[in-house]
Motif scaffolding. Structure first.
Motif, mmCIF file in Angstrom:
data_model
loop_
_atom_site.group_PDB
_atom_site.id
_atom_site.type_symbol
_atom_site.label_atom_id
_atom_site.label_comp_id
_atom_site.label_asym_id
_atom_site.label_seq_id
_atom_site.Cartn_x
_atom_site.Cartn_y
_atom_site.Cartn_z
ATOM 1 N N ARG A 270 54.944 -6.404 54.843
ATOM 2 C CA ARG A 270 53.700 -6.716 54.114
ATOM 3 C C ARG A 270 53.279 -5.558 53.213
ATOM 4 N N LEU A 271 53.282 -4.342 53.762
ATOM 5 C CA LEU A 271 52.891 -3.178 52.962
ATOM 6 C C LEU A 271 53.878 -2.919 51.828
ATOM 7 N N SER A 272 55.179 -3.127 52.093
ATOM 8 C CA SER A 272 56.187 -2.935 51.039
ATOM 9 C C SER A 272 55.978 -3.926 49.898
ATOM 10 N N LEU A 273 55.727 -5.199 50.252
ATOM 11 C CA LEU A 273 55.448 -6.202 49.213
ATOM 12 C C LEU A 273 54.216 -5.826 48.396
ATOM 13 N N HIS A 274 53.168 -5.350 49.112
ATOM 14 C CA HIS A 274 51.931 -4.961 48.420
ATOM 15 C C HIS A 274 52.195 -3.833 47.423
ATOM 16 N N ARG A 275 52.968 -2.827 47.824
ATOM 17 C CA ARG A 275 53.259 -1.700 46.938
ATOM 18 C C ARG A 275 54.165 -2.126 45.778
ATOM 19 N N LEU A 276 55.105 -3.027 46.048
ATOM 20 C CA LEU A 276 55.996 -3.507 44.978
ATOM 21 C C LEU A 276 55.232 -4.284 43.915
ATOM 22 N N VAL A 277 54.283 -5.117 44.382
ATOM 23 C CA VAL A 277 53.487 -5.914 43.432
ATOM 24 C C VAL A 277 52.610 -4.994 42.577
ATOM 25 N N ILE A 278 52.025 -3.983 43.181
ATOM 26 C CA ILE A 278 51.194 -3.032 42.423
ATOM 27 C C ILE A 278 52.057 -2.241 41.438
ATOM 28 N N ASP A 279 53.239 -1.797 41.878
ATOM 29 C CA ASP A 279 54.124 -1.018 41.013
ATOM 30 C C ASP A 279 54.677 -1.851 39.859
ATOM 31 N N GLY A 280 55.019 -3.115 40.143
ATOM 32 C CA GLY A 280 55.519 -4.006 39.100
ATOM 33 C C GLY A 280 57.022 -3.992 38.945
ATOM 34 N N ARG A 281 57.679 -2.935 39.399
ATOM 35 C CA ARG A 281 59.143 -2.846 39.288
ATOM 36 C C ARG A 281 59.750 -3.373 40.580
ATOM 37 N N ILE A 282 60.204 -4.636 40.539
ATOM 38 C CA ILE A 282 60.742 -5.270 41.747
ATOM 39 C C ILE A 282 62.221 -5.544 41.522
ATOM 40 N N HIS A 283 63.056 -4.727 42.159
ATOM 41 C CA HIS A 283 64.506 -4.911 42.130
ATOM 42 C C HIS A 283 65.073 -4.300 43.412
ATOM 43 N N PRO A 284 66.319 -4.649 43.787
ATOM 44 C CA PRO A 284 66.857 -4.223 45.094
ATOM 45 C C PRO A 284 66.775 -2.719 45.356
ATOM 46 N N ALA A 285 67.094 -1.886 44.374
ATOM 47 C CA ALA A 285 67.052 -0.430 44.601
ATOM 48 C C ALA A 285 65.625 0.042 44.887
ATOM 49 N N LYS A 286 64.664 -0.487 44.116
ATOM 50 C CA LYS A 286 63.266 -0.116 44.322
ATOM 51 C C LYS A 286 62.766 -0.616 45.675
ATOM 52 N N ILE A 287 63.231 -1.814 46.049
ATOM 53 C CA ILE A 287 62.814 -2.385 47.340
ATOM 54 C C ILE A 287 63.246 -1.468 48.483
ATOM 55 N N GLU A 288 64.514 -0.994 48.452
ATOM 56 C CA GLU A 288 64.993 -0.095 49.515
ATOM 57 C C GLU A 288 64.181 1.203 49.564
ATOM 58 N N GLU A 289 63.852 1.734 48.402
ATOM 59 C CA GLU A 289 63.065 2.974 48.331
ATOM 60 C C GLU A 289 61.665 2.781 48.914
ATOM 61 N N ILE A 290 61.016 1.672 48.510
ATOM 62 C CA ILE A 290 59.652 1.396 48.982
ATOM 63 C C ILE A 290 59.635 1.158 50.491
ATOM 64 N N VAL A 291 60.629 0.411 51.006
ATOM 65 C CA VAL A 291 60.689 0.120 52.446
ATOM 66 C C VAL A 291 60.845 1.415 53.242
ATOM 67 N N GLU A 292 61.700 2.314 52.761
ATOM 68 C CA GLU A 292 61.906 3.598 53.449
ATOM 69 C C GLU A 292 60.614 4.418 53.493
ATOM 70 N N LYS A 293 59.896 4.459 52.348
ATOM 71 C CA LYS A 293 58.624 5.193 52.306
ATOM 72 C C LYS A 293 57.584 4.544 53.212
ATOM 73 N N THR A 294 57.575 3.211 53.236
ATOM 74 C CA THR A 294 56.609 2.494 54.071
ATOM 75 C C THR A 294 56.858 2.747 55.551
ATOM 76 N N GLU A 295 58.132 2.811 55.950
ATOM 77 C CA GLU A 295 58.455 3.100 57.353
ATOM 78 C C GLU A 295 57.902 4.462 57.775
ATOM 79 N N LYS A 296 58.047 5.476 56.899
ATOM 80 C CA LYS A 296 57.491 6.801 57.196
ATOM 81 C C LYS A 296 55.968 6.764 57.266
ATOM 82 N N LYS A 297 55.366 5.974 56.361
ATOM 83 C CA LYS A 297 53.909 5.860 56.354
ATOM 84 C C LYS A 297 53.406 5.193 57.633
#
Length: 523
Positions: A270-297
């Motif tokens: 849920r948090l990863s989707l929220h950050r991706l929608v705010i960022d606007g850049r939604i692609h597989p590489a960005k998704i992996e990066e956001i998910v990794e950051k969200t896990e740490k958060k």
């Protein structure tokens, strides 16, 4: 001729110099002798003056020494006179005391003579009393013997009979009195216990959260939904692969469903989707990066949640690892009931009951909060959660009373402290209210967890996600350990093990994903 004249002149000069030198020497010697005479006279005068001054000084010193000696002598004589006076006064006191003591001794001897007379009198009276006492005893014995002869019954038997009669009578009265007290105390104890429990429950007003396996992610428009899906659904697949959450996109307007039995995974998605929608850049590489950051958060948030809850409950000096476990409770459920809310309620109920009964409130509150920490680990363990929680509490330095209350709240071990039954009662109160727990969700989450554990039991498996309500098992393997042929064989082995070890409705699809990546960085 010229030479002779020069020599004569030179000789004349030399002779003149010698004459002058001799004349000057005689005058100097005369002056020196005069000076010596004057010096001798002055020296004699100085010596005489010094001798006179020395005699004057000597006299002065003698006078000073005599004065000092006289002063010291006077002081010493004065000191001796004072001491003599003290000695005289002490001698007088000693003489007075001697006179006083001699008078005392005389009076004592006089009194002693009087006492001797009195003692003799008392001894005579005591002898008379002793003789009368023996006479009375003989009379008493004669009367007892007469009574025994008349009644044909000994005194010892009579005593035993009387004792037995009174003993039975008193025993019956005491037993009836004890029974009355026990019955009355049981009635009052039940009333008191019910009153304490009702008051404790009334003081707790926590809203219970019933967990489910689905979260809703709201979006602003259908355009955003399309960007989330991506070309041929590649963004959705990448997000499902990274988080292990099934993402359901249907005809429901402005919403996407996130389905997973694990609340932490759902929250990461849920948090990863929220950050991706705010960022606007939604692609597989960005998704992996956001998910990794969200896990740490999420890991940081778990620690903050734990700290906030122990501060709210007023608990101090708790180990950081236990704080993490408390934070993870927010993302765990027990029979559909949120574990953190349940543990907070048990902690408060335990503290109230302990306060009513005059027990240690701090230990009761700690034990109530930590009683279900054994439910936190995701891996399945043969050890009951109460025993596992007790082991962790011991490991991280909790008190023996707290550990016993955690380990015995489901009667796995014997209760050895008074707060143990309080925690057990509080746990029952919190979990027994109608509508609080849902057994179906608990069994559902266990089934999905078992499904993932089967996949992890095989070599080379990196990640495993049970999705679509357990109808699909998605397995990610390490490409350097599993080749394409082995990946196919792995899917067959997993399917066979699921058939042998699990009972499930319908069918389960096993998907093994092997991916090879070649990454280089241009600098």
């Amino acid at each position: 001729m010229k030479i002779n004249v020069g020599i004569s002149i030179f000789m004349g000069v030399v002779i003149g110099i010698i004459v002058c030198y001799l004349f000057g020497k005689k005058t100097i010697l005369k002056k020196y002798i005069q000076l010596l005479k004057i010096a001798n006279l002055q020296a004699k005068k100085i010596v005489k003056n010094a001798e006179k001054i020395g005699e004057v000084i000597k006299r002065k010193k003698m006078i000073q020494a005599k004065k000092k000696y006289i002063c010291i002598k006077l002081k010493h004589e004065k000191f001796i006179r004072i001491k003599e006076k003290k000695i005289i006064s002490i001698e007088k006191k000693i003489k007075e005391k001697e006179n006083f003591l001699s008078k005392k001794v005389e009076t004592f001897f006089k009194k002693n003579h009087f006492l001797e007379l009195k003692i003799n009198d008392y001894e005579n009276q005591y002898k008379i009393l002793k003789r009368k006492r023996s006479e009375l005893r003989n009379i008493y014995i004669k009367k007892i013997n007469n009574l025994e002869n008349l009644s044909h019954f000994s005194s010892e038997k009579a005593k035993k009979e009387l004792v037995n009669i009174f003993k039975d009578k008193v025993k019956n009265q005491a037993q009836s009195y004890i029974n009355d007290i026990i019955n009355e105390s049981q009635l009052t104890a039940k009333k008191k216990a019910k009153k304490i429990l009702i008051q404790a429950i009334q003081k707790i007003g926590i809203e219970q959260v019933i967990e489910n396996s689905v979260s809703i992610f709201n979006i602003d428009s259908e355009e955003v939904k399309g960007r989330i899906i991506g070309k041929e659904g590649r963004n959705i697949k990448a997000l499902e692969k990274a988080t292990g959450v099934e993402i359901i996109v249907d005809d429901t307007p402005e919403s996407i469903l996130l389905s997973c039995f694990n609340p932490i995974r759902r929250e990461i998605a849920r948090l990863s989707l929220h950050r991706l929608v705010i960022d606007g850049r939604i692609h597989p590489a960005k998704i992996e990066e956001i998910v990794e950051k969200t896990e740490k958060k999420i890991e940081k948030e778990i620690l903050e949640i734990g700290k906030k809850n122990i501060v709210d409950l007023g608990i101090r000096n708790i180990h950081p690892e236990l704080i993490k476990l408390i934070g993870k409770m927010k993302y765990r459920s027990s029979y559909g009931q949120n574990l953190l809310q349940h543990s907070r309620e048990v902690a408060r109920l335990s503290s109230i009951l302990a306060a009513e009964l005059g027990l240690n409130v701090k230990f009761a509150k700690r034990a109530g909060l930590l009683h279900d920490i054994g439910k936190i680990p995701e891996e399945i363990s043969d050890i009951p959660h109460a025993i596992l929680g007790m082991q962790w509490a011991k490991k991280y330095g909790e008190d023996i009373e707290v550990c016993n209350a955690i380990g015995s709240h489901h009667d796995e071990i014997e209760m050895s402290v008074l707060i143990s039954p309080i925690v057990q009662i509080s746990d029952s109160i919190s979990g027994a209210r109608p509508g609080i727990r849902k057994n179906s969700f608990e069994s559902y989450s266990k089934r999905l967890k078992n499904l993932e554990d089967i996949a992890f039991s095989f070599y080379g498996v990196n990640k495993a996600f049970a999705i679509q309500a357990g109808r699909e098992l998605r397995v990610l393997v390490e490409s350097n350990k599993i080749d394409d042929t082995r990946a196919f064989q792995l899917s067959c082995d997993i399917t066979k093990k699921i058939k042998n070890e699990m009972t499930y409705p319908g069918q389960i699809k096993v998907t093994v994903i092997r991916e090879t990546r070649a990454i280089q960085i241009a600098r």
